[in-house]
Design a protein around this motif. Sequence first.
Motif, PDB file in Angstrom:
ATOM      1  N   LEU A 195       0.673  -1.506   0.187  1.00 14.96           N
ATOM      2  CA  LEU A 195       0.044  -0.029  -0.304  1.00 14.96           C
ATOM      3  C   LEU A 195       0.582   1.639   0.054  1.00 14.96           C
ATOM      4  CD1 LEU A 195      -2.595  -0.990   2.726  1.00 14.96           C
ATOM      5  CD2 LEU A 195      -2.996  -1.047   0.338  1.00 14.96           C
ATOM      6  N   ASN A 196       1.750   1.848   0.421  1.00 12.80           N
ATOM      7  CA  ASN A 196       2.997   2.051   0.624  1.00 12.80           C
ATOM      8  C   ASN A 196       4.033   2.443  -0.605  1.00 12.80           C
ATOM      9  OD1 ASN A 196       1.687   3.523   3.513  1.00 12.80           O
ATOM     10  ND2 ASN A 196       3.177   1.757   4.520  1.00 12.80           N
ATOM     11  N   ALA A 197       3.685   1.771  -1.480  1.00 12.22           N
ATOM     12  CA  ALA A 197       5.171   1.654  -2.684  1.00 12.22           C
ATOM     13  C   ALA A 197       4.479   2.893  -3.221  1.00 12.22           C
ATOM     14  CB  ALA A 197       4.558   0.432  -3.482  1.00 12.22           C
ATOM     15  N   PRO A 198       5.075   3.456  -4.110  1.00 13.73           N
ATOM     16  CA  PRO A 198       5.066   5.076  -4.898  1.00 13.73           C
ATOM     17  C   PRO A 198       3.743   4.824  -6.480  1.00 13.73           C
ATOM     18  CG  PRO A 198       6.944   4.539  -4.579  1.00 13.73           C
ATOM     19  CD  PRO A 198       6.533   3.256  -4.321  1.00 13.73           C
ATOM     20  N   SER A 199       3.894   3.252  -6.406  1.00 10.88           N
ATOM     21  CA  SER A 199       3.120   2.691  -7.722  1.00 10.88           C
ATOM     22  C   SER A 199       2.008   3.043  -7.234  1.00 10.88           C
ATOM     23  CB  SER A 199       3.654   1.447  -7.811  1.00 10.88           C
ATOM     24  OG  SER A 199       2.946   0.466  -7.145  1.00 10.88           O
ATOM     25  N   ASN A 200       0.905   3.168  -5.891  1.00 14.16           N
ATOM     26  CA  ASN A 200      -0.262   3.294  -5.705  1.00 14.16           C
ATOM     27  C   ASN A 200      -0.510   4.700  -4.974  1.00 14.16           C
ATOM     28  OD1 ASN A 200      -1.218   0.696  -5.572  1.00 14.16           O
ATOM     29  ND2 ASN A 200       0.075  -0.150  -3.768  1.00 14.16           N
ATOM     30  N   CYS A 201       0.220   5.454  -5.579  1.00 19.08           N
ATOM     31  CA  CYS A 201       0.410   6.748  -5.415  1.00 19.08           C
ATOM     32  C   CYS A 201      -0.459   7.114  -6.582  1.00 19.08           C
ATOM     33  CB  CYS A 201       1.163   7.556  -5.368  1.00 19.08           C
ATOM     34  SG  CYS A 201       2.333   7.914  -4.110  1.00 19.08           S
ATOM     35  N   ILE A 202      -1.314   8.590  -6.733  1.00 22.07           N
ATOM     36  CA  ILE A 202      -2.498   8.572  -8.095  1.00 22.07           C
ATOM     37  C   ILE A 202      -2.223   9.965  -8.720  1.00 22.07           C
ATOM     38  CG2 ILE A 202      -4.657   7.510  -7.035  1.00 22.07           C
ATOM     39  CD1 ILE A 202      -6.023  10.376  -6.308  1.00 22.07           C
ATOM     40  N   ALA A 203      -1.232  10.135  -8.050  1.00 19.42           N
ATOM     41  CA  ALA A 203      -0.910  11.559  -8.398  1.00 19.42           C
ATOM     42  C   ALA A 203       0.551  12.490  -8.033  1.00 19.42           C
ATOM     43  CB  ALA A 203      -1.385  12.907  -8.532  1.00 19.42           C
ATOM     44  N   SER A 204       1.550  12.848  -9.064  1.00 19.44           N
ATOM     45  CA  SER A 204       2.706  13.267  -8.481  1.00 19.44           C
ATOM     46  C   SER A 204       3.512  13.951  -8.870  1.00 19.44           C
ATOM     47  CB  SER A 204       3.670  11.947  -7.997  1.00 19.44           C
ATOM     48  OG  SER A 204       3.692  11.512  -9.147  1.00 19.44           O
TER      49      SER A 204
ATOM     50  N   ALA B 122       6.751  17.338  -9.127  1.00 23.55           N
ATOM     51  CA  ALA B 122       8.432  17.238  -8.626  1.00 23.55           C
ATOM     52  C   ALA B 122       8.445  18.347  -6.684  1.00 23.55           C
ATOM     53  CB  ALA B 122       9.329  18.128  -9.147  1.00 23.55           C
ATOM     54  N   TYR B 123       7.082  18.062  -6.922  1.00 23.80           N
ATOM     55  CA  TYR B 123       6.950  18.880  -5.285  1.00 23.80           C
ATOM     56  C   TYR B 123       5.950  17.892  -4.782  1.00 23.80           C
ATOM     57  CZ  TYR B 123       8.309  22.957  -8.203  1.00 23.80           C
ATOM     58  OH  TYR B 123       9.423  23.614  -8.810  1.00 23.80           O
ATOM     59  N   TYR B 124       4.993  17.327  -4.803  1.00 23.61           N
ATOM     60  CA  TYR B 124       4.047  16.160  -4.445  1.00 23.61           C
ATOM     61  C   TYR B 124       3.833  15.077  -5.013  1.00 23.61           C
ATOM     62  CZ  TYR B 124      -0.075  17.462  -7.273  1.00 23.61           C
ATOM     63  OH  TYR B 124      -0.628  17.993  -8.468  1.00 23.61           O
ATOM     64  N   GLY B 125       3.050  14.271  -3.829  1.00 20.30           N
ATOM     65  CA  GLY B 125       2.308  12.935  -4.378  1.00 20.30           C
ATOM     66  C   GLY B 125       1.279  13.067  -3.727  1.00 20.30           C
ATOM     67  N   VAL B 126       0.018  11.944  -4.152  1.00 18.10           N
ATOM     68  CA  VAL B 126      -1.122  12.600  -3.031  1.00 18.10           C
ATOM     69  C   VAL B 126      -1.644  10.748  -3.451  1.00 18.10           C
ATOM     70  CG1 VAL B 126      -3.485  11.979  -3.855  1.00 18.10           C
ATOM     71  CG2 VAL B 126      -2.363  14.025  -4.578  1.00 18.10           C
ATOM     72  N   CYS B 127      -0.796   9.795  -2.256  1.00 15.36           N
ATOM     73  CA  CYS B 127      -0.178   8.345  -1.932  1.00 15.36           C
ATOM     74  C   CYS B 127      -1.356   8.133  -0.750  1.00 15.36           C
ATOM     75  CB  CYS B 127       0.900   8.211  -1.704  1.00 15.36           C
ATOM     76  SG  CYS B 127       1.984   8.717  -2.856  1.00 15.36           S
ATOM     77  N   CYS B 128      -1.325   6.781  -0.536  1.00 14.06           N
ATOM     78  CA  CYS B 128      -1.482   6.634   0.465  1.00 14.06           C
ATOM     79  C   CYS B 128      -1.730   6.365   2.188  1.00 14.06           C
ATOM     80  CB  CYS B 128      -2.079   5.099   0.889  1.00 14.06           C
ATOM     81  SG  CYS B 128      -2.749   3.852  -0.768  1.00 14.06           S
ATOM     82  N   ILE B 129      -2.248   7.166   3.006  1.00 21.10           N
ATOM     83  CA  ILE B 129      -1.606   6.932   4.469  1.00 21.10           C
ATOM     84  C   ILE B 129      -0.516   6.114   4.432  1.00 21.10           C
ATOM     85  CG2 ILE B 129      -1.766   8.144   6.167  1.00 21.10           C
ATOM     86  CD1 ILE B 129      -5.307  10.186   5.510  1.00 21.10           C
ATOM     87  N   ASP B 130       0.369   6.502   5.359  1.00 24.40           N
ATOM     88  CA  ASP B 130       1.409   5.886   6.363  1.00 24.40           C
ATOM     89  C   ASP B 130       0.476   5.457   7.602  1.00 24.40           C
ATOM     90  OD1 ASP B 130       2.898   3.961   7.438  1.00 24.40           O
ATOM     91  OD2 ASP B 130       4.477   5.271   6.630  1.00 24.40           O
ATOM     92  N   GLU B 131      -0.534   4.509   7.536  1.00 26.35           N
ATOM     93  CA  GLU B 131      -0.959   4.460   8.774  1.00 26.35           C
ATOM     94  C   GLU B 131       0.752   4.192   9.882  1.00 26.35           C
ATOM     95  OE1 GLU B 131      -3.877   4.561   9.722  1.00 26.35           O
ATOM     96  OE2 GLU B 131      -4.392   4.634   7.521  1.00 26.35           O
TER      97      GLU B 131
END
Length: 160
Positions: A59-68, A70-79
């Motif tokens: 779940l925390n892998a970069p491939s599960n980020c939906i948008a990124s 150079a400044y940000y990434g929208v990823c799953c929250i690291d619980e």
Amino acid sequence: LVALEESSGSGRVRLPDFYGSALNAGQWQFSESVEYLRQLGALDESDSSNLRVMIPNYLNAPSNCIASSAYYGVCCIDECEKILGHVEKEVRGPTVHPTEIANIIVNLPSASVAAGRKLSATLMQRLTELGDHHGNRIPIHGRLFAQWMHLAYPRECPFP
């Protein structure tokens, strides 16, 4: 993924169940190759005859980020970050005695672990060994403590 867990609370999904979920339930289509899962650090190969996907690592892998960008990434929250943040707040330092960390963890709930639990003998033994290895002062930002946190919170904390 939790519904596909190998055993309740293990934080792991057998590889055939991971891939078979699209065929059996029709809800998810996991198609990452074994090599790709290995590169992500999401593949548990401790038993070569029973490969498993570690849920928090996947779940925390970069491939599960939906948008990124150079400044940000929208990823799953690291619980695990929330849990570790609470540990840091309680400890107020870089190291902690094994008994103190055990007292913090037994009362620290997560999405899948209730507060007031009793730590297993195995968890306590590993915590004691970790303390022995570091002169009874466990570094809370070290790799071995991160491994222990994965054992204590297998659905939330990734295996380092």
